[in-house]
Scaffold this active site. Sequence first.
Site, PDB file in Angstrom:
ATOM      1  N   TYR A   1      -7.106  -1.756  -2.294  1.00 26.57           N
ATOM      2  CA  TYR A   1      -6.808  -0.537  -3.057  1.00 26.57           C
ATOM      3  C   TYR A   1      -6.600   0.597  -2.009  1.00 26.57           C
ATOM      4  CZ  TYR A   1     -11.937   0.323  -3.735  1.00 26.57           C
ATOM      5  OH  TYR A   1     -13.222   0.362  -3.733  1.00 26.57           O
ATOM      6  N   GLU A   2      -5.930   1.742  -2.397  1.00 26.25           N
ATOM      7  CA  GLU A   2      -5.498   2.691  -1.713  1.00 26.25           C
ATOM      8  C   GLU A   2      -4.755   2.346  -0.769  1.00 26.25           C
ATOM      9  OE1 GLU A   2      -6.915   5.834  -3.320  1.00 26.25           O
ATOM     10  OE2 GLU A   2      -5.303   6.590  -2.136  1.00 26.25           O
ATOM     11  N   GLY A   3      -3.556   1.552  -1.061  1.00 27.67           N
ATOM     12  CA  GLY A   3      -2.670   1.016  -0.151  1.00 27.67           C
ATOM     13  C   GLY A   3      -3.131  -0.207   0.718  1.00 27.67           C
TER      14      GLY A   3
END
Lengths: 594, 594
Positions: free
Chosen positions: A434-436
């Site tokens: 997550y978060e890229g």
Amino acid sequence: MSYRAPLRDLGFTLKHVLGLEDLQATGAYPDLDADVVDAVLEAAGQVSEGTLAPLNVSGDRAGSKLEGDGVIPAPGFGEAYRTFIEGGWMGLAAPTAHGGQGLPKALELAAFETVHSANMAFGLCPMLSLAAIEALEAHGTEAQKTTYLEKLISGEWTGAMVLTEPNAGSDLGALTATATPKGDGTYSLNGQKIYITWGDHDMTDNIVHMVLARLPDAPLGPKGISLFLAPKYLLNADGSRGERNAFRPVGVEHKLGIHASPTCVMAYEGATAELVGLPNEGLAHMFTMMNAARVAVGVEGVGIAERAYQNALAYATDRRQGRSVWTGEASAPILDHPDVRRTLSVMKARIAAGRAICLATGMAADLARSSADPDVARQWKGREDLLTPIAKAWSTDMGVEVASMGIQIHGGMGFIEETGAAQYYRDARIAPIYEGTNGIQAMDLVGRKLSQDGGASARLLIEEMKTVLTPLAALYDGKPVERMANALSAVEDATLWLLDRKAAEDGTADVLTAADAYLKLMGDVIGGWFLARGALAAQTLKANGEGDADWLDGRIALYEVYAANVLGHVSSRLAAIGQGGDLLLRMTPAVLAP
Amino acid sequence: MSYRAPLRDLGFTLKHVLGLEDLQATGAYPDLDADVVDAVLEAAGQVSEGTLAPLNVSGDRAGSKLEGDGVIPAPGFGEAYRTFIEGGWMGLAAPTAHGGQGLPKALELAAFETVHSANMAFGLCPMLSLAAIEALEAHGTEAQKTTYLEKLISGEWTGAMVLTEPNAGSDLGALTATATPKGDGTYSLNGQKIYITWGDHDMTDNIVHMVLARLPDAPLGPKGISLFLAPKYLLNADGSRGERNAFRPVGVEHKLGIHASPTCVMAYEGATAELVGLPNEGLAHMFTMMNAARVAVGVEGVGIAERAYQNALAYATDRRQGRSVWTGEASAPILDHPDVRRTLSVMKARIAAGRAICLATGMAADLARSSADPDVARQWKGREDLLTPIAKAWSTDMGVEVASMGIQIHGGMGFIEETGAAQYYRDARIAPIYEGTNGIQAMDLVGRKLSQDGGASARLLIEEMKTVLTPLAALYDGKPVERMANALSAVEDATLWLLDRKAAEDGTADVLTAADAYLKLMGDVIGGWFLARGALAAQTLKANGEGDADWLDGRIALYEVYAANVLGHVSSRLAAIGQGGDLLLRMTPAVLAP
């Protein structure tokens, strides 16, 4: 397995590896000194050890549940949240004008490492609130700040980041949620969003959703996205809680780990929302807070690795099996077997490296924000930008690998859920995603961060890292110095090659193929540089008679462990960096098919 | 996600990378030819795809349950087991004298790879039966073989291996279960055992437990352990099923993965048992079958990696996100992004390497057993011994890493249980632990296998590997050849250094510290050697106009992928190998403490 906040390691990294001087010199942190650092870390350790860690296993077992149109957190989480916010943790690095304490982000990250170690699923809730705080602070109107920001900073309300849709994940430009003006200055939000962490719960009176959506007639793609704010409960004119807004969780994902953190599918069905910032600038606004969110995820990787490490160290100290080659003891603690000691030593070294990278990234962000001289500020911003994808990806990959090593130390017991080792392995696995995803981070590094200033930030960092070689040669003989020298020249070669390929017309696929290996190389070497600086600092402290000499000797050995077990990777990274995109084109779908 | 047995890869590895000629030349496998190999693999693929794979997710969710004094397998498993044994899979490599088909172990391993891919939790049940078969075949009396071996080979009964106790895991010499003579030639077994895979179930009429225990007055430690056989149901004089024997499962572990495989805590409370083999020779008897069991676990690592790979490849083909730098397509399958293509290519290359290592180990065992010339047989035995710990550890570490890469390809969906990627990551994690942890394998390699013949087997292998360089230089220019040459010289240097340290009085800790890195180096390079041989075989087939030219070109590219992404590791392994044990002694418990 109880958790003990690594106060010594955290304090040493902030005070002696990174140093507080630059921060103090800005004048932006008048209260900051070594005592404040120690006091903050100690207080963070107390709430993490005493309040959050005891709920980690029970939270994993119970999970969060969707009941009707609301999410019920795991037992004890609501009370723990209230205890947590009493400590003022949401405002540690927030502006004093809105109730924050105005301390550096780097210190906040260090404090939050203990939260993630203690209970990663819990930690996500304040972590997402911090992202909402940052977005509102940067782009909110004064009215929005007064109404929402202060409640988020006090922790009275939490925040949620609402970005992803089923067909818009890594490519947010594809999102389709809509926001239609209602004529009274507010908007009507419609659409379905997924992966909304702590998107609903009953721990606070209200939840502030920061939502990406499209205005009518907005351009297609990433330039047609705007940022909106929608509270779970609308506010009456007097600020009291009014009606429930028209959005709700319609599902909670069944996940591999972080069971206590509800990952919601959210439906917005004419929800009332306010615009935050400028129309169609939503993605750009999100980018201003993305660095902070990404390094925060990196810190999660460090935190879960530290927890897995402590758990494995305790097991290796207690569990007896076989004769030790060192002590000759017939039924020795497995810590006295070289392979186990090596594994734990490498775990510790990699954690220390990841910790330093993440805290250095936070400190660069602090200095970019607070340095008065715009050239200096720009330099620190370049450092922050460069380090951010490395902090996120390297530390979270490390988190997974260290958690896996933690299982291995336990032998058969590691595979049984009751030891906790398996939970860390499950929980850790989300952070590279997550978060890229870490693949996106690597592409961000080679595609944007490396070249945005023509490579100046990377060159500056490499030059700074080279200055460690002379003092290092005074501390160590032979290999530990050679390894750093080789590693630095590998980073330099790889950087120049990438800048060259990036400038070439046909170089994009080569650069993207190299991305992952280049990020790993950078992380390996920057981490080693910080450990080398730690060893040098330890030597100085020892020479001055400060600190525990045995522990400081350990920091000197730790760099050697890292040099022997991690820095040697440089040549493998170079081979992968230079492989070129054409080779992959020969791996056609027909070749890849089983 | 449906599974497709990789018949082309398995067949190519057996027939063209390893070659059937040596096996055929022994005369021990009169039926063996390329058509038989293809027919066996196809039949294995059918039962794995059609019967076992569909129960993988449901088995994970339902798990096996302890009810009363028996274990109830997950729904459908009993029926699947009966379908499975109808294929004669338990007897594929068993002696024809007892109802087996007398085919090579290598072919059995290839067939079982598909079983583990399809349903690893299920696969453990026949895998443990195979271990019991091997033990009885080697050490049972004729009466025991008639009574038990044939039922195991037909699959009418299953076998369980009963070794571990809470304080005797890696160090089996510490076990305390007892066997007391009852005066009638049988023994009374008492004790508690843990980690007994498929120790109980209701899929067959009987279960044959092979149990390690101590006779009265047996010497302490590993030389006082004997091997016993205890059936779940005693047999009447006419061979029919009699009373239930005095042992039962008292617990089933709550594990990270392989939920459908019951991991039992077993209590033996005066159970009736027969001695197998010689008194106090139980551990030695177990060692005769340990190679087979270990390579079988290596194959599990390959199988779970193949499944994770296929799952990720299917996702990467379907999922569209972002513009491809190669095709220019705006919403391209993520397979057309270089970082994703690279990841999948590396997964495929590592799986192919692990598969070749494991099948080569099986083939060496076949040749050791069937070669008429004792010198040749001895040489193959040396090869088998050397490769076994590498096959087990390298392939199972690879299984975990590839399963983790499979999650990463899925992005957020990888963390959601419904895609299956998370299950492979959970299931894969046991393989580096059981049947001797990978740390134990590494110690076995450097402490025993490497030096048992003064290093002759290792030297012979290195010399044989070097012969690939000349033909390789005719197929590739530059890097792919250089990398193999460097890798081989690294293996040679490391091997000589280890043999030297092993001979030195103070060298033991250095050798044990190096063990893990040396095993990894050996696996990296041997795997690369097999991929190089595969590329050369592909070139020959192509030149002869045999096979699918595109697919054969893919094998030529696959070695290059491996060379660029894996063989480059050699220098990192060398640094870790040479670090020495003294450095670790400086990482004292006080230094390691948080």
